[in-house]
Structure formats: C-alpha cells, structure tokens
Design a protein around this motif. Structure first.
Motif, PDB file in Angstrom:
ATOM      1  N   HIS A 176       5.704  18.253 -14.594  1.00 21.14           N
ATOM      2  CA  HIS A 176       5.214  18.861 -13.360  1.00 21.14           C
ATOM      3  C   HIS A 176       4.075  17.996 -12.804  1.00 21.14           C
ATOM      4  CE1 HIS A 176       4.157  21.950 -10.469  1.00 21.14           C
ATOM      5  NE2 HIS A 176       2.902  21.785 -10.819  1.00 21.14           N
ATOM      6  N   GLY A 177       4.159  17.680 -11.505  1.00 19.52           N
ATOM      7  CA  GLY A 177       3.104  16.898 -10.866  1.00 19.52           C
ATOM      8  C   GLY A 177       3.284  15.399 -11.031  1.00 19.52           C
ATOM      9  N   LYS A 178       4.285  15.000 -11.803  1.00 24.80           N
ATOM     10  CA  LYS A 178       4.541  13.558 -11.968  1.00 24.80           C
ATOM     11  C   LYS A 178       5.841  13.206 -11.257  1.00 24.80           C
ATOM     12  CE  LYS A 178       4.625   9.827 -15.291  1.00 24.80           C
ATOM     13  NZ  LYS A 178       5.096   9.399 -16.570  1.00 24.80           N
ATOM     14  N   GLU A 179       6.981  13.648 -11.788  1.00 26.99           N
ATOM     15  CA  GLU A 179       8.257  13.391 -11.108  1.00 26.99           C
ATOM     16  C   GLU A 179       8.473  14.377  -9.948  1.00 26.99           C
ATOM     17  OE1 GLU A 179       8.584  11.420 -14.985  1.00 26.99           O
ATOM     18  OE2 GLU A 179       8.047  13.474 -14.471  1.00 26.99           O
ATOM     19  N   TYR A 180       8.136  15.632 -10.195  1.00 26.77           N
ATOM     20  CA  TYR A 180       8.284  16.699  -9.190  1.00 26.77           C
ATOM     21  C   TYR A 180       7.204  17.743  -9.394  1.00 26.77           C
ATOM     22  CZ  TYR A 180      13.083  15.136  -8.223  1.00 26.77           C
ATOM     23  OH  TYR A 180      14.191  14.400  -7.869  1.00 26.77           O
ATOM     24  N   PHE A 181       7.013  18.580  -8.356  1.00 32.12           N
ATOM     25  CA  PHE A 181       6.274  19.825  -8.520  1.00 32.12           C
ATOM     26  C   PHE A 181       7.357  20.864  -8.787  1.00 32.12           C
ATOM     27  CE2 PHE A 181       3.389  17.525  -5.538  1.00 32.12           C
ATOM     28  CZ  PHE A 181       2.294  17.438  -6.386  1.00 32.12           C
ATOM     29  N   PHE A 182       7.467  21.322 -10.007  1.00 32.79           N
ATOM     30  CA  PHE A 182       8.498  22.295 -10.370  1.00 32.79           C
ATOM     31  C   PHE A 182       8.010  23.697 -10.027  1.00 32.79           C
ATOM     32  CE2 PHE A 182       9.341  18.634 -13.107  1.00 32.79           C
ATOM     33  CZ  PHE A 182      10.691  18.438 -12.850  1.00 32.79           C
ATOM     34  N   MET A 183       8.853  24.423  -9.308  1.00 31.34           N
ATOM     35  CA  MET A 183       8.518  25.783  -8.882  1.00 31.34           C
ATOM     36  C   MET A 183       9.689  26.701  -9.192  1.00 31.34           C
ATOM     37  SD  MET A 183       7.137  25.124  -4.998  1.00 31.34           S
ATOM     38  CE  MET A 183       5.708  24.098  -4.671  1.00 31.34           C
ATOM     39  N   SER A 184       9.374  27.977  -9.358  1.00 30.31           N
ATOM     40  CA  SER A 184      10.458  28.954  -9.486  1.00 30.31           C
ATOM     41  C   SER A 184      11.074  29.117  -8.098  1.00 30.31           C
ATOM     42  CB  SER A 184       9.908  30.297  -9.966  1.00 30.31           C
ATOM     43  OG  SER A 184       9.092  30.852  -8.939  1.00 30.31           O
ATOM     44  N   GLU A 185      12.261  29.688  -8.042  1.00 34.85           N
ATOM     45  CA  GLU A 185      12.922  29.906  -6.747  1.00 34.85           C
ATOM     46  C   GLU A 185      12.049  30.775  -5.836  1.00 34.85           C
ATOM     47  OE1 GLU A 185      17.416  31.043  -5.343  1.00 34.85           O
ATOM     48  OE2 GLU A 185      17.082  30.754  -7.494  1.00 34.85           O
ATOM     49  N   LYS A 238       0.837  -1.222   0.000  1.00 35.24           N
ATOM     50  CA  LYS A 238       0.000   0.000   0.000  1.00 35.24           C
ATOM     51  C   LYS A 238       0.863   1.260   0.000  1.00 35.24           C
ATOM     52  CE  LYS A 238      -4.186  -0.168   1.930  1.00 35.24           C
ATOM     53  NZ  LYS A 238      -5.182  -0.126   3.008  1.00 35.24           N
ATOM     54  N   LEU A 239       1.852   1.289  -0.889  1.00 32.53           N
ATOM     55  CA  LEU A 239       2.761   2.436  -0.960  1.00 32.53           C
ATOM     56  C   LEU A 239       2.265   3.454  -1.973  1.00 32.53           C
ATOM     57  CD1 LEU A 239       6.235   0.624  -1.096  1.00 32.53           C
ATOM     58  CD2 LEU A 239       5.192   1.726   0.893  1.00 32.53           C
ATOM     59  N   ASP A 240       2.345   4.691  -1.585  1.00 29.25           N
ATOM     60  CA  ASP A 240       2.125   5.796  -2.519  1.00 29.25           C
ATOM     61  C   ASP A 240       3.401   6.631  -2.469  1.00 29.25           C
ATOM     62  OD1 ASP A 240      -0.342   5.160  -3.455  1.00 29.25           O
ATOM     63  OD2 ASP A 240      -1.399   6.825  -2.501  1.00 29.25           O
ATOM     64  N   PHE A 241       3.791   7.114  -3.614  1.00 37.49           N
ATOM     65  CA  PHE A 241       5.023   7.886  -3.704  1.00 37.49           C
ATOM     66  C   PHE A 241       4.740   9.352  -3.466  1.00 37.49           C
ATOM     67  CE2 PHE A 241       8.468   9.891  -6.279  1.00 37.49           C
ATOM     68  CZ  PHE A 241       9.522   9.432  -5.500  1.00 37.49           C
ATOM     69  N   SER A 242       5.557   9.943  -2.650  1.00 42.34           N
ATOM     70  CA  SER A 242       5.453  11.375  -2.400  1.00 42.34           C
ATOM     71  C   SER A 242       6.159  12.112  -3.527  1.00 42.34           C
ATOM     72  CB  SER A 242       6.139  11.691  -1.074  1.00 42.34           C
ATOM     73  OG  SER A 242       6.418  13.052  -0.991  1.00 42.34           O
ATOM     74  N   ILE A 243       5.485  13.051  -4.106  1.00 45.18           N
ATOM     75  CA  ILE A 243       6.099  13.867  -5.146  1.00 45.18           C
ATOM     76  C   ILE A 243       6.719  15.083  -4.469  1.00 45.18           C
ATOM     77  CG2 ILE A 243       5.716  15.186  -7.265  1.00 45.18           C
ATOM     78  CD1 ILE A 243       3.237  13.338  -7.733  1.00 45.18           C
ATOM     79  N   SER A 244       8.012  15.240  -4.616  1.00 44.66           N
ATOM     80  CA  SER A 244       8.718  16.369  -4.016  1.00 44.66           C
ATOM     81  C   SER A 244       8.563  17.616  -4.868  1.00 44.66           C
ATOM     82  CB  SER A 244      10.214  16.045  -3.893  1.00 44.66           C
ATOM     83  OG  SER A 244      10.405  14.967  -3.029  1.00 44.66           O
ATOM     84  N   ALA A 245       8.753  18.748  -4.228  1.00 46.33           N
ATOM     85  CA  ALA A 245       8.796  20.019  -4.957  1.00 46.33           C
ATOM     86  C   ALA A 245      10.264  20.381  -5.154  1.00 46.33           C
ATOM     87  CB  ALA A 245       8.091  21.094  -4.150  1.00 46.33           C
ATOM     88  N   THR A 246      10.573  21.058  -6.249  1.00 44.24           N
ATOM     89  CA  THR A 246      11.945  21.499  -6.490  1.00 44.24           C
ATOM     90  C   THR A 246      11.970  22.813  -7.243  1.00 44.24           C
ATOM     91  OG1 THR A 246      14.106  20.910  -7.416  1.00 44.24           O
ATOM     92  CG2 THR A 246      12.184  20.149  -8.645  1.00 44.24           C
ATOM     93  N   SER A 247      13.049  23.564  -7.020  1.00 45.91           N
ATOM     94  CA  SER A 247      13.216  24.821  -7.752  1.00 45.91           C
ATOM     95  C   SER A 247      14.116  24.624  -8.972  1.00 45.91           C
ATOM     96  CB  SER A 247      13.808  25.900  -6.830  1.00 45.91           C
ATOM     97  OG  SER A 247      15.096  25.516  -6.383  1.00 45.91           O
ATOM     98  N   ARG A 248      14.551  23.377  -9.232  1.00 47.55           N
ATOM     99  CA  ARG A 248      15.372  23.144 -10.429  1.00 47.55           C
ATOM    100  C   ARG A 248      14.477  22.965 -11.650  1.00 47.55           C
ATOM    101  NH1 ARG A 248      14.998  18.162 -12.556  1.00 47.55           N
ATOM    102  NH2 ARG A 248      15.073  16.285 -11.287  1.00 47.55           N
ATOM    103  N   ALA A 249      15.077  23.109 -12.817  1.00 49.69           N
ATOM    104  CA  ALA A 249      14.339  22.939 -14.072  1.00 49.69           C
ATOM    105  C   ALA A 249      14.124  21.448 -14.348  1.00 49.69           C
ATOM    106  CB  ALA A 249      15.135  23.557 -15.218  1.00 49.69           C
ATOM    107  N   PRO A 250      13.052  21.098 -15.073  1.00 51.21           N
ATOM    108  CA  PRO A 250      12.837  19.688 -15.427  1.00 51.21           C
ATOM    109  C   PRO A 250      13.987  19.149 -16.277  1.00 51.21           C
ATOM    110  CG  PRO A 250      10.889  21.020 -15.902  1.00 51.21           C
ATOM    111  CD  PRO A 250      11.984  21.966 -15.560  1.00 51.21           C
ATOM    112  N   ARG A 251      14.302  17.853 -16.094  1.00 52.92           N
ATOM    113  CA  ARG A 251      15.326  17.167 -16.899  1.00 52.92           C
ATOM    114  C   ARG A 251      14.623  16.231 -17.862  1.00 52.92           C
ATOM    115  NH1 ARG A 251      18.268  14.735 -12.080  1.00 52.92           N
ATOM    116  NH2 ARG A 251      19.317  16.513 -11.161  1.00 52.92           N
ATOM    117  N   GLY A 252      15.129  16.169 -19.078  1.00 56.31           N
ATOM    118  CA  GLY A 252      14.585  15.217 -20.060  1.00 56.31           C
ATOM    119  C   GLY A 252      13.092  15.388 -20.225  1.00 56.31           C
TER     120      GLY A 252
END
Length: 196
Positions: free
Chosen positions: A53-62, A35-49
C-alpha cells in the motif's frame, strides 16, 4: 515564471496488460533529467505478490473507493473489471506537478483520455502497442502471475483497449524494448521542451 515555480506536465501511458508499459516507465524513471515522478494509482483490488500500500498502489476496499469517488477525490477512475476499480487521486496530481516535476501516469485507456479531456495541452498521451496479439498472449503466459482465466480476460480486454489507440497523441509499438524506451523518451523530451 522562475523554474522552481514551473508547474510540472502530465504524461499518460496506456497499454494492454503485458505490453511492457511498466518496464518502459521503470526505464524512464532512471533518467533524472526528465524530472519524472510516478503517480500511484488507487485500486479496489487486493494486492498481488509483494505489492505494498502506498508503493505500487493505494489499496482501498470497494466501499472506501466509492466514497472517494462520491467526494470528487479522483481525477479519473474506471471500473476496469467487475468490482475492480482503478483511479488517480487529485492529491497525487497536485503533489507532483506542484513541485515542478513531470507526472508520469500508468492508467487504462478511458482514464488516459479523460485526463487529456480535463487537462488538455498540459497532457501528453502515449499508447504502447504490442507487436501482435499472439506476442501479447505469449508475454502474458510467460509472466506466470495470472491464471488461464485471467489471461483470457486480459486478452479480451486488450482488443477493446487497442481500439482507442488512434485517440492518443502518440502510438509506440513495443517490438524491441530498448527501442520502445528510446522512442518514448524522445517523445517526452519533445513535449517537455514544447511546453516550457
């Protein structure tokens, strides 16, 4: 308390970049009984590859990231590299544990220890250790996703991160991926059973 009302537990995995932590988490996610759910972290870095947004990370500006810090919207956050922050939103923890699922988190070492400090016995911290610095360097180079300069930064940071390993509940050496997955899974099962 009925099972449907049971609040989920928190499992934190930390490791130097290139240790196989994301692969281990991916394998654990294939086991519905955990019963694991993955926590999506927020980051101020730009997406790679092809990261989204909302899948690997929540991308935010600094600026947006700092605003969320000031408003107390993070369980933990850290400036991992100069100007590059990562953090876990309170709303992510509440969303997952509130529905009775176990939250699995991929966070840096300081973040992992801060989560343990905040939630105590509700958290299992696992540190994934590379078999050696040489193997870690080889894995980072083989990924082909980072520049030589970035790899050097990651290797320097890995020494700092490994100095925190002893503060984690469990250390698992990823020498053989299959064995590391099995060992991690067994430790998580024990933890979930202990806390039920």
């Amino acid at each position: 308390m009925k099972n449907s009302e049971r609040k989920g537990k928190i499992i934190v995995l930390s490791a130097p970049s290139g240790t196989g932590k994301s692969t281990i988490i991916g394998e654990l996610m294939k086991k519905p009984e955990l019963k694991l759910d993955f926590s999506i972290s927020a980051t101020s870095r730009a997406p790679r590859g092809e990261e989204q947004h909302g899948k690997e990370y929540f991308f935010m500006s600094e600026e947006e990231f700092k605003k969320n810090v000031d408003e107390g919207n993070f369980v933990e956050w850290e400036e991992v590299y100069s100007g590059i922050c990562y953090g876990t939103l309170v709303s992510e923890v509440d969303r997952i544990t509130g529905k009775g699922h176990n939250l699995i988190m991929d966070v840096d070492v300081k973040g992992g220890l801060n989560i343990k400090k905040r939630f105590g016995e509700e958290v299992l911290t696992i540190f994934i250790m590379p078999p050696s610095k040489e193997i870690l360097e080889q894995r980072l180079r083989n990924r082909g996703t980072d520049s030589a300069e970035t790899i050097e930064k990651r290797l320097k940071k890995s020494e700092f991160e490994m100095s925190f390993a002893e503060k984690f509940d469990t250390i698992i050496v990823n020498d053989n991926l299959e064995e590391a997955v099995e060992e991690t899974e067994e430790r998580i099962r024990e933890f979930i059973r202990e806390k039920e």
